[in-house]
Write a protein that holds these residues in place. Structure first.
Motif, PDB file in Angstrom:
ATOM      1  N   GLY A 163       0.820  -1.211   0.000  1.00 61.19           N
ATOM      2  CA  GLY A 163       0.000   0.000   0.000  1.00 61.19           C
ATOM      3  C   GLY A 163       0.852   1.258   0.000  1.00 61.19           C
ATOM      4  N   LYS A 164       1.939   1.247   0.773  1.00 65.07           N
ATOM      5  CA  LYS A 164       2.838   2.403   0.808  1.00 65.07           C
ATOM      6  C   LYS A 164       3.523   2.614  -0.539  1.00 65.07           C
ATOM      7  N   LEU A 165       3.890   1.511  -1.199  1.00 68.14           N
ATOM      8  CA  LEU A 165       4.505   1.612  -2.518  1.00 68.14           C
ATOM      9  C   LEU A 165       3.556   2.275  -3.511  1.00 68.14           C
ATOM     10  N   LEU A 166       2.308   1.842  -3.514  1.00 66.79           N
ATOM     11  CA  LEU A 166       1.329   2.429  -4.434  1.00 66.79           C
ATOM     12  C   LEU A 166       1.054   3.884  -4.085  1.00 66.79           C
ATOM     13  N   GLN A 167       1.049   4.198  -2.781  1.00 67.98           N
ATOM     14  CA  GLN A 167       0.857   5.591  -2.366  1.00 67.98           C
ATOM     15  C   GLN A 167       2.002   6.457  -2.876  1.00 67.98           C
ATOM     16  N   LYS A 168       3.220   5.946  -2.785  1.00 70.08           N
ATOM     17  CA  LYS A 168       4.385   6.688  -3.272  1.00 70.08           C
ATOM     18  C   LYS A 168       4.259   6.954  -4.765  1.00 70.08           C
ATOM     19  N   MET A 169       3.870   5.926  -5.528  1.00 66.78           N
ATOM     20  CA  MET A 169       3.745   6.100  -6.967  1.00 66.78           C
ATOM     21  C   MET A 169       2.613   7.058  -7.323  1.00 66.78           C
ATOM     22  N   SER A 170       1.521   7.038  -6.552  1.00 68.37           N
ATOM     23  CA  SER A 170       0.418   7.958  -6.840  1.00 68.37           C
ATOM     24  C   SER A 170       0.844   9.396  -6.561  1.00 68.37           C
ATOM     25  N   LEU A 172      -7.657   7.542  -5.509  1.00 72.29           N
ATOM     26  CA  LEU A 172      -6.709   6.444  -5.299  1.00 72.29           C
ATOM     27  C   LEU A 172      -5.845   6.726  -4.077  1.00 72.29           C
ATOM     28  N   TRP A 173      -5.308   7.927  -4.002  1.00 76.25           N
ATOM     29  CA  TRP A 173      -4.424   8.292  -2.889  1.00 76.25           C
ATOM     30  C   TRP A 173      -5.173   8.215  -1.561  1.00 76.25           C
ATOM     31  N   GLU A 174      -6.386   8.736  -1.535  1.00 74.93           N
ATOM     32  CA  GLU A 174      -7.159   8.721  -0.290  1.00 74.93           C
ATOM     33  C   GLU A 174      -7.500   7.296   0.137  1.00 74.93           C
ATOM     34  N   ASN A 175      -7.865   6.445  -0.813  1.00 74.60           N
ATOM     35  CA  ASN A 175      -8.176   5.046  -0.481  1.00 74.60           C
ATOM     36  C   ASN A 175      -6.948   4.311   0.037  1.00 74.60           C
ATOM     37  N   LEU A 176      -5.794   4.589  -0.555  1.00 75.02           N
ATOM     38  CA  LEU A 176      -4.563   3.954  -0.089  1.00 75.02           C
ATOM     39  C   LEU A 176      -4.220   4.402   1.333  1.00 75.02           C
ATOM     40  N   CYS A 177      -4.461   5.656   1.630  1.00 74.22           N
ATOM     41  CA  CYS A 177      -4.238   6.144   3.007  1.00 74.22           C
ATOM     42  C   CYS A 177      -5.108   5.374   4.000  1.00 74.22           C
ATOM     43  N   GLN A 178      -6.356   5.125   3.630  1.00 74.84           N
ATOM     44  CA  GLN A 178      -7.269   4.381   4.509  1.00 74.84           C
ATOM     45  C   GLN A 178      -6.794   2.938   4.699  1.00 74.84           C
ATOM     46  N   ILE A 179      -6.327   2.323   3.607  1.00 81.59           N
ATOM     47  CA  ILE A 179      -5.831   0.945   3.697  1.00 81.59           C
ATOM     48  C   ILE A 179      -4.614   0.873   4.601  1.00 81.59           C
ATOM     49  N   ASN A 220      -9.647  -4.557  -0.879  1.00 79.33           N
ATOM     50  CA  ASN A 220      -9.589  -3.148  -1.249  1.00 79.33           C
ATOM     51  C   ASN A 220      -8.236  -2.809  -1.861  1.00 79.33           C
ATOM     52  N   CYS A 221      -7.177  -3.358  -1.275  1.00 81.74           N
ATOM     53  CA  CYS A 221      -5.831  -3.119  -1.789  1.00 81.74           C
ATOM     54  C   CYS A 221      -5.682  -3.657  -3.209  1.00 81.74           C
ATOM     55  N   GLN A 222      -6.264  -4.819  -3.472  1.00 84.27           N
ATOM     56  CA  GLN A 222      -6.218  -5.374  -4.822  1.00 84.27           C
ATOM     57  C   GLN A 222      -6.948  -4.479  -5.817  1.00 84.27           C
ATOM     58  N   GLY A 223      -8.083  -3.935  -5.383  1.00 80.97           N
ATOM     59  CA  GLY A 223      -8.821  -3.014  -6.257  1.00 80.97           C
ATOM     60  C   GLY A 223      -8.039  -1.750  -6.548  1.00 80.97           C
ATOM     61  N   GLN A 224      -7.337  -1.230  -5.531  1.00 81.65           N
ATOM     62  CA  GLN A 224      -6.549  -0.011  -5.728  1.00 81.65           C
ATOM     63  C   GLN A 224      -5.341  -0.292  -6.620  1.00 81.65           C
ATOM     64  N   SER A 259      -4.281   1.610  -9.914  1.00 79.20           N
ATOM     65  CA  SER A 259      -2.919   2.129 -10.074  1.00 79.20           C
ATOM     66  C   SER A 259      -2.335   1.711 -11.420  1.00 79.20           C
ATOM     67  N   ARG A 260      -2.597   0.475 -11.811  1.00 74.60           N
ATOM     68  CA  ARG A 260      -2.096   0.001 -13.106  1.00 74.60           C
ATOM     69  C   ARG A 260      -2.682   0.835 -14.251  1.00 74.60           C
ATOM     70  N   ASP A 261      -3.986   1.067 -14.201  1.00 73.07           N
ATOM     71  CA  ASP A 261      -4.629   1.845 -15.268  1.00 73.07           C
ATOM     72  C   ASP A 261      -4.046   3.251 -15.333  1.00 73.07           C
ATOM     73  N   ILE A 262      -3.941   3.899 -14.172  1.00 76.29           N
ATOM     74  CA  ILE A 262      -3.440   5.276 -14.138  1.00 76.29           C
ATOM     75  C   ILE A 262      -1.976   5.326 -14.560  1.00 76.29           C
ATOM     76  N   GLY A 263      -1.162   4.388 -14.049  1.00 74.49           N
ATOM     77  CA  GLY A 263       0.264   4.393 -14.377  1.00 74.49           C
ATOM     78  C   GLY A 263       0.523   4.158 -15.852  1.00 74.49           C
ATOM     79  N   GLU A 264      -0.186   3.198 -16.431  1.00 68.87           N
ATOM     80  CA  GLU A 264       0.007   2.905 -17.853  1.00 68.87           C
ATOM     81  C   GLU A 264      -0.484   4.056 -18.717  1.00 68.87           C
ATOM     82  N   ASN A 265      -1.623   4.663 -18.350  1.00 66.75           N
ATOM     83  CA  ASN A 265      -2.135   5.808 -19.101  1.00 66.75           C
ATOM     84  C   ASN A 265      -1.178   6.999 -19.023  1.00 66.75           C
TER      85      ASN A 265
END
Length: 336
Positions: free
Chosen positions: A149-156, A207-214, A264-268, A272-278
């Motif tokens: 979750g922290k990794l995805l938060q960093k990337m977001s 995405l960022w807010e959901n990751l913070c909650q996770i 929830n983490c899997q959904g985020q 993240s994949r969609d946003i990162g690739e786009n």
């Protein structure tokens, strides 16, 4: 005859604390401050170098409006676009590689599922397998998911900075786009349209807010389980044999909270994949289209493109490849 132009001067050194882009600088600084281990679930985690982005946010963008010479300014914008392209590519590389982390975590969860996916119908099975070793393994898995979750938060955070930089490029490039529009409108308008990243990065704030909650939820779950494991470690052999049964109720609620957080983490991660690739796809397009803008601007003013069309291509290349490697890109072809 072609006009002779002096080479563009380098911008003044950055002054991040006095920068008009303080919010952008802090965004990148916050991302840099998210501490991550070298491995998550046994998978190596590459770490993008944010130094160039810090330099851009800290000073280059702040100073570029003060450059009067349009070719010099356009050349500086090219470097900003190149470095931001690299960062977007590195983010996508990290996010794509995180799939291996998810697969590894999923494999670790599977034998622990009666505990980690606990419900009332599975309580007898959960109680029968609850011991010090399985509790230790569950806490380790939760730590892996927390780090993920922290990794995805960093990337977001970094992708939000990429979006902000391209928006700033749009702002400072107004005179460049206007001048090119006068003799090659299609190229200028195409570049300007590509800079609008709302659709490419749609949902990044959510995405960022959901990751913070996770992250908050998993931290709370882990902190409620760790004292039980520590107390268990202190028991003698006889005490340890009865400790699990007498303390199961203390951990039951924490276990029941884990599975929703994991789903929830899997959904985020999927988002993240969609946003990162786009973002990576759009950053590549922005860089190519800006090279066309600079080419037409130099052609109109009768000079060669400073350093050539590929002068900063190396700065634009990511260093963190996705799992399938980098795609072979078509060479740049200037429009005549």
């Amino acid at each position: 005859p072609k006009k002779k132009k002096k080479p563009p001067q380098q911008p003044p050194p950055p002054h991040p604390r006095n920068s008009i882009n303080m919010g952008l600088f802090e965004m990148i600084e916050n991302a840099s401050g998210i501490d991550l281990p070298d491995q998550i679930a046994g998978i190596d985690i590459p770490k993008p170098d944010l130094g160039d982005l810090m330099h851009i946010a800290g000073g280059v963008l702040s100073n570029i409006d003060g450059i009067d010479d349009i070719i010099e300014k356009a050349t500086q914008v090219r470097e900003i676009v190149a470095c931001t392209r690299k960062t977007a590519g590195d983010c996508w590389g990290v996010i794509d590689r995180a799939q291996d982390v998810y697969d590894s975590v999923g494999g670790k969860i599977e034998p622990l599922e009666p505990l980690l996916k606990m419900d009332i119908s599975r309580l007898p099975e959960a109680v029968s397998m609850f011991n010090k070793d399985t509790l230790d393994a569950c806490i380790a898995v939760m730590g892996d998911v927390l780090d993920l979750g922290k990794l995805l938060q960093k990337m977001s955070d970094v992708l939000a900075a990429v979006k902000a930089i391209f928006e700033k490029v749009m702002e400072v490039s107004g005179d460049i786009i206007e001048q090119v529009s006068g003799f090659f409108q299609d190229v200028a308008e195409d570049f300007a349209a590509t800079l609008h990243l709302e659709s490419a990065l749609d949902g990044i704030q959510d995405l960022w807010e959901n990751l913070c909650q996770i992250i908050s939820e998993l931290s709370d779950i882990s902190s409620s389980l760790s004292p039980v494991l520590e107390a268990w470690e202190d028991q003698n052999w006889f005490g340890a044999a009865t400790f699990g049964i007498s303390h199961f109720d203390e951990v039951k609620d924490a276990f029941m909270r884990f599975w929703p957080a994991w789903e929830n983490c899997q959904g985020q991660y999927s988002k993240s994949r969609d946003i990162g690739e786009n973002a990576w796809g759009r950053a590549k397009s922005i860089y190519t289209k800006y090279k066309q803008v600079l080419n037409q601007l130099c052609k109109y003013t009768g000079i060669d493109v400073p350093g050539g069309h590929d002068a900063v291509d190396e700065k634009a290349m990511p260093t963190i490849a996705p799992r399938g490697g980098f795609e072979i890109e078509e060479p740049f072809e200037p429009i005549d």
